[in-house]
Design a protein around this motif. Structure first.
Motif, short mmCIF file in Angstrom:
data_model
loop_
_atom_site.label_atom_id
_atom_site.label_comp_id
_atom_site.label_asym_id
_atom_site.label_seq_id
_atom_site.Cartn_x
_atom_site.Cartn_y
_atom_site.Cartn_z
N PHE A 151 0.84 -1.20 0.00
CA PHE A 151 0.00 0.00 0.00
C PHE A 151 0.87 1.25 0.00
O PHE A 151 0.58 2.22 -0.71
CB PHE A 151 -0.92 0.00 1.23
N MET A 152 1.95 1.25 0.80
CA MET A 152 2.83 2.41 0.87
C MET A 152 3.47 2.68 -0.49
O MET A 152 3.55 3.83 -0.93
CB MET A 152 3.92 2.17 1.93
N VAL A 153 3.92 1.62 -1.17
CA VAL A 153 4.52 1.79 -2.50
C VAL A 153 3.51 2.38 -3.47
O VAL A 153 3.80 3.34 -4.21
CB VAL A 153 5.07 0.45 -3.02
N ALA A 154 2.29 1.81 -3.47
CA ALA A 154 1.24 2.32 -4.36
C ALA A 154 0.91 3.77 -4.03
O ALA A 154 0.73 4.61 -4.93
CB ALA A 154 -0.01 1.45 -4.24
N ASN A 155 0.85 4.07 -2.75
CA ASN A 155 0.57 5.43 -2.28
C ASN A 155 1.62 6.41 -2.81
O ASN A 155 1.30 7.49 -3.32
CB ASN A 155 0.54 5.44 -0.76
N ASN A 156 2.89 6.03 -2.69
CA ASN A 156 3.97 6.89 -3.17
C ASN A 156 3.95 7.05 -4.69
O ASN A 156 4.24 8.14 -5.20
CB ASN A 156 5.32 6.31 -2.74
N LYS B 251 17.71 13.56 0.60
CA LYS B 251 17.47 14.09 -0.74
C LYS B 251 17.29 12.95 -1.74
O LYS B 251 16.59 13.11 -2.77
CB LYS B 251 18.66 14.97 -1.15
N TYR B 252 17.88 11.80 -1.45
CA TYR B 252 17.86 10.69 -2.39
C TYR B 252 16.80 9.64 -2.05
O TYR B 252 16.79 8.55 -2.60
CB TYR B 252 19.25 10.04 -2.44
N THR B 253 15.90 9.96 -1.14
CA THR B 253 14.80 9.06 -0.82
C THR B 253 13.60 9.39 -1.70
O THR B 253 13.62 10.35 -2.48
CB THR B 253 14.40 9.19 0.66
N ASN B 254 12.54 8.59 -1.55
CA ASN B 254 11.35 8.82 -2.36
C ASN B 254 10.73 10.20 -2.10
O ASN B 254 10.09 10.78 -2.97
CB ASN B 254 10.31 7.73 -2.07
N PHE B 255 10.93 10.74 -0.90
CA PHE B 255 10.34 12.03 -0.53
C PHE B 255 11.26 13.20 -0.87
O PHE B 255 10.90 14.35 -0.68
CB PHE B 255 10.03 12.04 0.97
N GLY B 256 12.45 12.90 -1.42
CA GLY B 256 13.43 13.94 -1.67
C GLY B 256 12.95 15.01 -2.62
O GLY B 256 13.16 16.20 -2.40
N ILE B 257 12.28 14.61 -3.72
CA ILE B 257 11.81 15.57 -4.71
C ILE B 257 10.79 16.53 -4.10
O ILE B 257 10.75 17.72 -4.41
CB ILE B 257 11.21 14.84 -5.94
N VAL B 258 9.95 16.00 -3.19
CA VAL B 258 8.95 16.83 -2.52
C VAL B 258 9.63 17.88 -1.64
O VAL B 258 9.29 19.06 -1.68
CB VAL B 258 8.00 15.96 -1.68
N SER B 259 10.62 17.45 -0.86
CA SER B 259 11.33 18.38 0.02
C SER B 259 12.11 19.43 -0.76
O SER B 259 12.21 20.59 -0.35
CB SER B 259 12.27 17.60 0.95
#
Length: 370
Positions: free
Chosen positions: A24-29, A133-141
């Motif tokens: 679910f987390m992967v799909a959510n991301n 910066k290199y995690t899935n949330f990096g682009i958002v930050s």
């Protein structure tokens, strides 16, 4: 030792639940983060015409993304109880938040417990290790304007210059109000031994539950964001214009996170939910920024005192299961932080609907072109 049928079932259920949560987390991301990026690409003309409205919308989308992260822990039973000062009272003012750092779950905990603090989440800036910066949330930050700081003595001076430039460029222009940092400069388990050796060498208190903080980022933030008159310097010229738009940094919020039995929750646990439901305790103390010294030596002493107090708070918590009462109180008062399941489901649904919408749009243009 033989494993009973009941134990095998329990392990099997935990593994299945973790697998489903991860899926679910992967799909959510895969739907939420691209949707956030695409919405902001489409809104670029608004950024040129009305920057304030653009960053308002970006902040709302950012808060929703952080709420999705909070929901992973909330639905796993990882809740939060708050103690100390009520930070809702200063949620519309500018504040610097100093937090002790034990694990990756500290960030998730803050994402959860700040959700009900008015406009804080959508108008906050984070200081975090450059690896994020290199995690899935990096682009958002990166889009939101958070600052990624590179640790290590070799990078320290350069990073502080970059931080000052970043604050001057993005903090006020994007209407940020709270800035969150972890002054210890790393996780407790990684820095404790070095910190204790430094404390022994310099005749400082021996700390077990926190480490001695580093001054650099805190000093830069105070120098850059505090209004001139707060530092004792008369405001004049451009400062008068600046003051009409912002009162500057007004508060320092000393935030202490305590986990049951001193066992931190990391991001893997937050996502997979294999640990039993647990309550994380968060303690706040609010200091007027005018009471924070500006001189490096005095500021270092002030900052050390905050972490010595954190040590006392955590020692009391691990011994009694509660934080001590504030000065003037006879009994400590706790507040259970709650999130609306309906609201969380609505945000998750919107994310998946947005993903479906963008997919249909791309399919349409693909067929038109080819």
């Amino acid at each position: 030792m033989a494993v009973t049928l009941e134990q095998a079932r329990r392990v099997g259920y935990t593994c299945l639940k973790a697998l489903l949560r991860f899926a679910f987390m992967v799909a959510n991301n895969l739907v939420a983060i691209p949707s956030y990026v695409l919405y902001l690409i489409v809104l670029q003309p608004l950024r040129v015409l009305d920057s304030k409205s653009f960053w308002y919308i970006e902040g709302v989308l950012f808060k929703w993304l952080l709420a999705m992260v909070a929901s992973w822990g909330w639905w796993a039973g990882y809740t939060v109880v708050e103690w100390g000062d009520d930070v809702k009272a200063v949620s519309e003012d500018e504040a610097m938040v100093l937090v002790n750092h034990q694990a990756t779950g500290d960030v998730c905990t803050l994402m959860m417990c700040l959700q009900d603090k008015g406009t804080v989440v959508r108008q906050m800036m984070w200081l975090m290790d450059h690896i994020f910066k290199y995690t899935n949330f990096g682009i958002v930050s990166l889009i939101h304007g958070d600052f990624f700081i590179r640790q290590g003595r070799a990078h320290r001076d350069q990073q502080l210059v970059l931080l000052k430039e970043h604050l001057e460029k993005y903090y006020r222009s994007r209407n940020r109000k709270w800035i969150v940092l972890f002054p210890e400069g790393g996780f407790l388990r990684k820095r404790r031994e070095t910190s204790q050796a430094f404390a022994k060498k310099n005749n400082l208190p021996f700390l077990k539950h926190v480490t001695l903080p580093r001054l650099g980022a805190t000093q830069v933030i105070l120098k850059t964001l505090v209004a001139p008159q707060e530092n004792g310097t008369p405001a004049g010229g451009d400062a008068v214009i600046k003051e009409s738009k912002s009162k500057g940094l007004q508060w320092v919020i000393d935030t202490t996170i305590a986990y049951p039995k001193g066992e931190p929750i990391d991001i893997q646990t937050w996502i997979l939910g294999y640990r039993q439901p647990a309550v994380t305790h968060v303690h706040y103390r609010i200091f007027p920024v005018k009471d924070v010294p500006a001189e490096p030596e005095a500021l270092t002493h002030w900052l050390y005192q905050r972490f010595i107090e954190k040590e006392d708070l955590l020692t009391h918590f691990y011994e009694t299961g509660a934080f001590p009462p504030l000065q003037g109180q006879t009994k400590a008062i706790s507040r259970e932080m709650t999130l609306s399941n309906l609201w969380l489901v609505g945000i998750q649904s919107l994310a998946f609907l947005s993903g479906g919408m963008w997919y249909c749009i791309f399919q349409y243009f693909y067929h038109c072109l080819f």
